[in-house]
Design a protein around this motif. Sequence first.
Motif, PDB file in Angstrom:
ATOM      1  N   ASP A  28       0.828  -1.259   0.133  1.00 21.69           N
ATOM      2  CA  ASP A  28       0.105   0.172  -0.122  1.00 21.69           C
ATOM      3  C   ASP A  28       0.851   1.699  -0.161  1.00 21.69           C
ATOM      4  OD1 ASP A  28       1.050   0.307   2.832  1.00 21.69           O
ATOM      5  OD2 ASP A  28      -0.987  -0.347   3.407  1.00 21.69           O
ATOM      6  N   GLY A  29       1.832   0.976   0.229  1.00 22.36           N
ATOM      7  CA  GLY A  29       3.244   2.295   0.695  1.00 22.36           C
ATOM      8  C   GLY A  29       2.878   3.335   0.838  1.00 22.36           C
ATOM      9  N   ARG A  30       2.092   2.998   2.552  1.00 23.67           N
ATOM     10  CA  ARG A  30       1.706   3.624   3.338  1.00 23.67           C
ATOM     11  C   ARG A  30       2.252   3.215   4.915  1.00 23.67           C
ATOM     12  NH1 ARG A  30      -2.898   8.119   4.347  1.00 23.67           N
ATOM     13  NH2 ARG A  30      -2.898   7.787   6.628  1.00 23.67           N
ATOM     14  N   ASP A  31       1.828   1.907   5.193  1.00 23.32           N
ATOM     15  CA  ASP A  31       1.697   0.867   6.200  1.00 23.32           C
ATOM     16  C   ASP A  31       2.707  -0.520   6.131  1.00 23.32           C
ATOM     17  OD1 ASP A  31      -0.130   2.362   8.316  1.00 23.32           O
ATOM     18  OD2 ASP A  31      -1.685   1.191   7.049  1.00 23.32           O
ATOM     19  N   THR A  32       2.894   0.107   4.734  1.00 26.26           N
ATOM     20  CA  THR A  32       4.193  -1.719   3.849  1.00 26.26           C
ATOM     21  C   THR A  32       4.729  -0.618   3.162  1.00 26.26           C
ATOM     22  OG1 THR A  32       2.465  -1.974   2.393  1.00 26.26           O
ATOM     23  CG2 THR A  32       3.126  -3.126   5.279  1.00 26.26           C
ATOM     24  N   PHE A  33       5.597  -0.993   2.733  1.00 25.95           N
ATOM     25  CA  PHE A  33       6.042   0.236   1.995  1.00 25.95           C
ATOM     26  C   PHE A  33       8.090  -0.265   1.408  1.00 25.95           C
ATOM     27  CE2 PHE A  33       6.775   2.577   5.667  1.00 25.95           C
ATOM     28  CZ  PHE A  33       7.887   3.212   5.738  1.00 25.95           C
ATOM     29  N   VAL A  34       8.302  -0.274   0.144  1.00 29.21           N
ATOM     30  CA  VAL A  34       9.649  -1.077   0.057  1.00 29.21           C
ATOM     31  C   VAL A  34      10.861   0.151   1.113  1.00 29.21           C
ATOM     32  CG1 VAL A  34      11.047  -1.292  -1.915  1.00 29.21           C
ATOM     33  CG2 VAL A  34       9.317  -2.432  -2.373  1.00 29.21           C
ATOM     34  N   SER A  35      11.680  -0.219   1.372  1.00 27.22           N
ATOM     35  CA  SER A  35      13.005   0.825   1.643  1.00 27.22           C
ATOM     36  C   SER A  35      14.161   0.371   1.092  1.00 27.22           C
ATOM     37  CB  SER A  35      12.756   0.855   3.188  1.00 27.22           C
ATOM     38  OG  SER A  35      12.945   1.855   3.508  1.00 27.22           O
ATOM     39  N   LEU A  36      14.542  -1.128   0.690  1.00 21.55           N
ATOM     40  CA  LEU A  36      15.604  -0.606   0.153  1.00 21.55           C
ATOM     41  C   LEU A  36      15.656  -2.010  -0.965  1.00 21.55           C
ATOM     42  CD1 LEU A  36      19.000   0.954   0.422  1.00 21.55           C
ATOM     43  CD2 LEU A  36      18.723  -1.319   1.832  1.00 21.55           C
ATOM     44  N   MET A  37      16.925  -2.109  -2.003  1.00 18.89           N
ATOM     45  CA  MET A  37      16.973  -3.202  -2.709  1.00 18.89           C
ATOM     46  C   MET A  37      18.180  -3.459  -2.612  1.00 18.89           C
ATOM     47  SD  MET A  37      15.373  -2.422  -6.150  1.00 18.89           S
ATOM     48  CE  MET A  37      13.075  -1.518  -6.358  1.00 18.89           C
ATOM     49  N   PHE A  38      18.627  -5.036  -3.201  1.00 11.45           N
ATOM     50  CA  PHE A  38      19.821  -5.999  -2.281  1.00 11.45           C
ATOM     51  C   PHE A  38      20.280  -6.516  -4.001  1.00 11.45           C
ATOM     52  CE2 PHE A  38      22.978  -8.645  -0.744  1.00 11.45           C
ATOM     53  CZ  PHE A  38      24.077  -7.193   0.005  1.00 11.45           C
ATOM     54  N   ALA A  39      20.510  -5.957  -4.487  1.00 10.55           N
ATOM     55  CA  ALA A  39      20.729  -6.966  -6.208  1.00 10.55           C
ATOM     56  C   ALA A  39      22.246  -8.099  -5.802  1.00 10.55           C
ATOM     57  CB  ALA A  39      21.523  -5.668  -6.901  1.00 10.55           C
ATOM     58  N   CYS A  40      22.534  -9.249  -5.721  1.00  9.70           N
ATOM     59  CA  CYS A  40      23.419 -10.168  -5.026  1.00  9.70           C
ATOM     60  C   CYS A  40      23.561 -10.920  -6.525  1.00  9.70           C
ATOM     61  CB  CYS A  40      23.116 -10.583  -3.789  1.00  9.70           C
ATOM     62  SG  CYS A  40      21.302 -11.754  -3.904  1.00  9.70           S
ATOM     63  N   GLY A  41      24.576 -11.692  -6.521  1.00  4.21           N
ATOM     64  CA  GLY A  41      24.559 -13.244  -8.053  1.00  4.21           C
ATOM     65  C   GLY A  41      26.280 -13.035  -7.520  1.00  4.21           C
ATOM     66  N   PRO A  42      26.551 -13.988  -8.462  1.00  8.22           N
ATOM     67  CA  PRO A  42      28.354 -14.546  -9.000  1.00  8.22           C
ATOM     68  C   PRO A  42      28.749 -12.932  -9.572  1.00  8.22           C
ATOM     69  CG  PRO A  42      26.673 -15.931  -9.523  1.00  8.22           C
ATOM     70  CD  PRO A  42      25.797 -14.884  -9.305  1.00  8.22           C
ATOM     71  N   PRO A  43      29.869 -13.096  -9.016  1.00  5.09           N
ATOM     72  CA  PRO A  43      30.780 -11.964  -9.403  1.00  5.09           C
ATOM     73  C   PRO A  43      31.883 -11.457 -10.350  1.00  5.09           C
ATOM     74  CG  PRO A  43      32.026 -12.185  -7.453  1.00  5.09           C
ATOM     75  CD  PRO A  43      30.440 -13.692  -7.720  1.00  5.09           C
ATOM     76  N   ALA A  44      31.765 -11.088 -11.296  1.00  3.51           N
ATOM     77  CA  ALA A  44      32.120 -10.957 -12.447  1.00  3.51           C
ATOM     78  C   ALA A  44      33.713 -11.293 -12.687  1.00  3.51           C
ATOM     79  CB  ALA A  44      32.147  -9.943 -13.692  1.00  3.51           C
ATOM     80  N   GLY A  45      33.739 -12.129 -13.285  1.00  2.00           N
ATOM     81  CA  GLY A  45      35.382 -12.931 -13.202  1.00  2.00           C
ATOM     82  C   GLY A  45      35.096 -14.054 -12.243  1.00  2.00           C
ATOM     83  N   ARG A  46      34.366 -14.306 -11.544  1.00  2.00           N
ATOM     84  CA  ARG A  46      34.621 -15.357 -10.914  1.00  2.00           C
ATOM     85  C   ARG A  46      35.650 -16.695 -11.048  1.00  2.00           C
ATOM     86  NH1 ARG A  46      30.009 -17.459  -6.478  1.00  2.00           N
ATOM     87  NH2 ARG A  46      31.276 -18.733  -5.123  1.00  2.00           N
TER      88      ARG A  46
END
Length: 307
Positions: free
Chosen positions: A289-307
Amino acid sequence: MTTGTTDITHITDVTDVTDVTDVTDKQLAHALGLRVCDLPALRGLAARVAVGADAPPLRPRDLLHRRLRAAVCDDMIDPRELQAARPRPAEPALPAGLPSVPLPEPEPLPSTSLADAIEQRHSSTVFAPGPLPLTTLAGLLESAAGIHDHRPGYNVRDFPVRRAPSAGGLSPVDVYVVANDVGGLDQGLYYYRPAGPELTVVDSGNMRGKVAEAGIAADWLFHAPAVLVLTLDMARVEWKYGIRSYRFAHVDLGVLTQNLYLVATALGLGCTAVAAFDDDTANELLRLDGRDTFVSLMFACGPPAGR
């Protein structure tokens, strides 16, 4: 400001709200671009703010910080009521019947020292081609945000204790997973349910474009194998801490984010936290609803390039 002959259309500072005595609420709300029903909240924000004559003009964040001080928060639960209180549900009320995917045995954390994890931690926005193993994702979720114990608390015999500490142990942060390329997991949006532990299917299909659209100058999100979306559920803390819970909840968010960074580093993942996103787009993606519940952060992840 002065009253009497003041042009009401020039009222632009929220601190003027408590000074206006010769205009109606309807006029004031119109001048501020608000509704009449919004004025009590605005007056409450500006209340108890004593400013010296020579002090710099107040800014919106000054008002917010002053209102969140313990000395002026008068809506926290009475300690006597707390003795009989029960916490709010620890998980969002998702529609009934949604399928779930049990998480496999998580990849164990290697014997990396805390000092090494802190030293090696860095933000990375470039990921190697290929899927993120589901066992590795499970290890990240379980080690950073999972439940490690149950203890009596809040009149509940087996109150869950998370690996990420929070104010009052109430854990207002939820973790959703946008699976773009996770081995053994269909593309889609999932809710991480630590009590399972499992992932509940919220939406299915390729979400890459939607996540990238939500980000601001973060097109690289399109290529992230997984994007964790951290949301806040204010009801879980407001019943106890009142308006000050807004301050506590974001501290809890920061603690969990640090957990994610350190665990991801120990697991050899590339990762980065993302605060630059369009709130409405992100909330619509998760159906919040963006009022009582809302997104506050994103966290992207995965195998790093060059691994």
